[in-house]
Design an enzyme around this catalytic site. Structure first.
Site, PDB file in Angstrom:
ATOM      1  N   GLU A  51      -9.649 -10.136  -7.536  1.00  0.00           N
ATOM      2  CA  GLU A  51      -8.703  -9.035  -7.336  1.00  0.00           C
ATOM      3  C   GLU A  51      -7.529  -9.118  -8.310  1.00  0.00           C
ATOM      4  O   GLU A  51      -7.067  -8.091  -8.824  1.00  0.00           O
ATOM      5  CB  GLU A  51      -8.223  -9.047  -5.875  1.00  0.00           C
ATOM      6  CG  GLU A  51      -9.365  -8.684  -4.920  1.00  0.00           C
ATOM      7  CD  GLU A  51      -9.076  -8.941  -3.454  1.00  0.00           C
ATOM      8  OE1 GLU A  51      -9.961  -8.647  -2.620  1.00  0.00           O
ATOM      9  OE2 GLU A  51      -7.970  -9.415  -3.115  1.00  0.00           O
ATOM     10  N   ASN A  66      -1.988   0.246   6.702  1.00  0.00           N
ATOM     11  CA  ASN A  66      -1.474  -1.010   7.242  1.00  0.00           C
ATOM     12  C   ASN A  66      -0.622  -1.811   6.262  1.00  0.00           C
ATOM     13  O   ASN A  66      -0.578  -3.029   6.314  1.00  0.00           O
ATOM     14  CB  ASN A  66      -2.614  -1.844   7.838  1.00  0.00           C
ATOM     15  CG  ASN A  66      -3.671  -2.182   6.823  1.00  0.00           C
ATOM     16  OD1 ASN A  66      -3.528  -1.851   5.659  1.00  0.00           O
ATOM     17  ND2 ASN A  66      -4.721  -2.862   7.256  1.00  0.00           N
ATOM     18  N   HIS A  71      -2.127  -5.509   1.544  1.00  0.00           N
ATOM     19  CA  HIS A  71      -3.429  -6.155   1.369  1.00  0.00           C
ATOM     20  C   HIS A  71      -3.181  -7.628   1.106  1.00  0.00           C
ATOM     21  O   HIS A  71      -2.197  -7.990   0.458  1.00  0.00           O
ATOM     22  CB  HIS A  71      -4.152  -5.544   0.155  1.00  0.00           C
ATOM     23  CG  HIS A  71      -5.363  -6.336  -0.254  1.00  0.00           C
ATOM     24  ND1 HIS A  71      -6.583  -6.184   0.368  1.00  0.00           N
ATOM     25  CD2 HIS A  71      -5.539  -7.306  -1.197  1.00  0.00           C
ATOM     26  CE1 HIS A  71      -7.458  -7.020  -0.182  1.00  0.00           C
ATOM     27  NE2 HIS A  71      -6.847  -7.710  -1.136  1.00  0.00           N
ATOM     28  N   LYS A  77       0.821  -1.212   0.000  1.00  0.00           N
ATOM     29  CA  LYS A  77       0.000   0.000   0.000  1.00  0.00           C
ATOM     30  C   LYS A  77       0.862   1.272   0.000  1.00  0.00           C
ATOM     31  O   LYS A  77       2.065   1.224   0.289  1.00  0.00           O
ATOM     32  CB  LYS A  77      -0.929  -0.037   1.211  1.00  0.00           C
ATOM     33  CG  LYS A  77      -1.919  -1.218   1.176  1.00  0.00           C
ATOM     34  CD  LYS A  77      -2.921  -1.133   2.325  1.00  0.00           C
ATOM     35  CE  LYS A  77      -3.912  -2.290   2.288  1.00  0.00           C
ATOM     36  NZ  LYS A  77      -4.944  -2.152   3.352  1.00  0.00           N
ATOM     37  N   TYR A  84     -12.460  -1.574  -3.528  1.00  0.00           N
ATOM     38  CA  TYR A  84     -12.978  -1.750  -2.154  1.00  0.00           C
ATOM     39  C   TYR A  84     -14.493  -1.546  -2.098  1.00  0.00           C
ATOM     40  O   TYR A  84     -15.027  -1.190  -1.046  1.00  0.00           O
ATOM     41  CB  TYR A  84     -12.271  -0.783  -1.201  1.00  0.00           C
ATOM     42  CG  TYR A  84     -10.877  -1.233  -0.818  1.00  0.00           C
ATOM     43  CD1 TYR A  84     -10.672  -2.331   0.013  1.00  0.00           C
ATOM     44  CD2 TYR A  84      -9.748  -0.560  -1.276  1.00  0.00           C
ATOM     45  CE1 TYR A  84      -9.402  -2.753   0.379  1.00  0.00           C
ATOM     46  CE2 TYR A  84      -8.465  -0.964  -0.907  1.00  0.00           C
ATOM     47  CZ  TYR A  84      -8.309  -2.063  -0.081  1.00  0.00           C
ATOM     48  OH  TYR A  84      -7.053  -2.473   0.293  1.00  0.00           O
TER      49      TYR A  84
HETATM   50  P1  GDP Z   1      -8.089  -6.611   5.804  1.00  0.00           P
HETATM   51  O1  GDP Z   1      -8.769  -7.743   5.099  1.00  0.00           O
HETATM   52  O2  GDP Z   1      -7.227  -7.065   6.962  1.00  0.00           O
HETATM   53  O3  GDP Z   1      -7.308  -5.707   4.875  1.00  0.00           O
HETATM   54  O4  GDP Z   1      -9.214  -5.718   6.488  1.00  0.00           O
HETATM   55  P2  GDP Z   1     -10.696  -5.260   6.019  1.00  0.00           P
HETATM   56  O5  GDP Z   1     -11.134  -6.034   4.809  1.00  0.00           O
HETATM   57  O6  GDP Z   1     -11.553  -5.274   7.238  1.00  0.00           O
HETATM   58  O7  GDP Z   1     -10.503  -3.727   5.622  1.00  0.00           O
HETATM   59  C1  GDP Z   1      -9.913  -3.363   4.386  1.00  0.00           C
HETATM   60  C2  GDP Z   1      -8.957  -2.214   4.619  1.00  0.00           C
HETATM   61  O8  GDP Z   1      -9.717  -1.070   5.057  1.00  0.00           O
HETATM   62  C3  GDP Z   1      -7.941  -2.422   5.738  1.00  0.00           C
HETATM   63  O9  GDP Z   1      -6.816  -3.170   5.333  1.00  0.00           O
HETATM   64  C4  GDP Z   1      -7.577  -1.000   6.089  1.00  0.00           C
HETATM   65  O10 GDP Z   1      -6.654  -0.425   5.150  1.00  0.00           O
HETATM   66  C5  GDP Z   1      -8.933  -0.288   5.942  1.00  0.00           C
HETATM   67  N1  GDP Z   1      -9.615  -0.190   7.229  1.00  0.00           N
HETATM   68  C6  GDP Z   1     -10.214  -1.175   7.949  1.00  0.00           C
HETATM   69  N2  GDP Z   1     -10.737  -0.707   9.092  1.00  0.00           N
HETATM   70  C7  GDP Z   1     -10.450   0.635   9.107  1.00  0.00           C
HETATM   71  C8  GDP Z   1     -10.727   1.691  10.026  1.00  0.00           C
HETATM   72  O11 GDP Z   1     -11.332   1.495  11.081  1.00  0.00           O
HETATM   73  N3  GDP Z   1     -10.278   2.952   9.674  1.00  0.00           N
HETATM   74  C9  GDP Z   1      -9.597   3.186   8.507  1.00  0.00           C
HETATM   75  N4  GDP Z   1      -9.195   4.444   8.227  1.00  0.00           N
HETATM   76  N5  GDP Z   1      -9.339   2.209   7.611  1.00  0.00           N
HETATM   77  C10 GDP Z   1      -9.751   0.956   7.916  1.00  0.00           C
END
Ligand code: GDP
Length: 138
Positions: free
Chosen positions: A127, A113, A116, A10, A50
């Site tokens: 994807e 973070n 992905h 990222k 997303y």
């Molecule tokens: P992943 O599968 O571990 O990547 O997590 P998710 O599918 O739940 O979320 C997708 C992405 O959205 C995450 O990797 C983060 O970059 C972002 N994200 C998730 N939760 C939050 C949040 O509470 N705040 C913000 N700003 N970004 C978030």
């Protein structure tokens, strides 16, 4: 099981110069690269990628972040790739990520973070198709 997953490094990680170190960790874990590109998403493209999170409160932040700088997109192959790669990257929030995981090593926050990783074989296919044509996979 496809034995393939999809990843992105990222914008937080590419801008901090972590691209090489992250790829090194991935390759040392036994993944082989089937496709890879350095690119930058528009906000529209990030929103499409997303789309499943469109109703979430953080969607706007996520789309702005993911289009804020270059990313590396890649298709990776290894036995049990999807599940093992989720273990390798660690929890979404780096504060909860296990020692030695990529997010523990390189991520700053739950939003920014570092990497992905696809959460299912089906999404890995979708994807990968989002970024790569058949001619770009080897
Ligand atoms: P992943 O599968 O571990 O990547 O997590 P998710 O599918 O739940 O979320 C997708 C992405 O959205 C995450 O990797 C983060 O970059 C972002 N994200 C998730 N939760 C939050 C949040 O509470 N705040 C913000 N700003 N970004 C978030």
């Amino acid at each position: 099981m496809s034995n393939r997953t999809f990843t992105m490094i990222k914008p937080d990680a590419t801008s901090k110069g972590y691209t090489g170190a992250i790829l090194d960790q991935i390759i040392k874990e036994g993944y082989s690269v089937k496709a890879m590109k350095w690119t930058k998403l528009t906000t529209e493209q990030a929103g499409l990628f997303y789309d499943i999170h469109r109703e979430r409160p953080f969607f706007g932040e996520l789309v702005n972040f993911m289009s804020s700088g270059p990313i590396v997109a890649a298709i990776l192959e290894k036995e049990n790739a999807v599940e093992d790669f989720r273990t390798l990257i660690g929890a979404t929030n780096p504060a909860n990520a296990a020692e030695g995981t990529i997010r523990k090593n390189f991520a700053a926050s739950i939003g920014e973070n570092a990497v992905h990783g696809s959460d299912s074989d089906e999404n890995a296919q979708i994807e990968g198709d989002f970024f790569f044509s058949k001619l770009e996979r080897f």
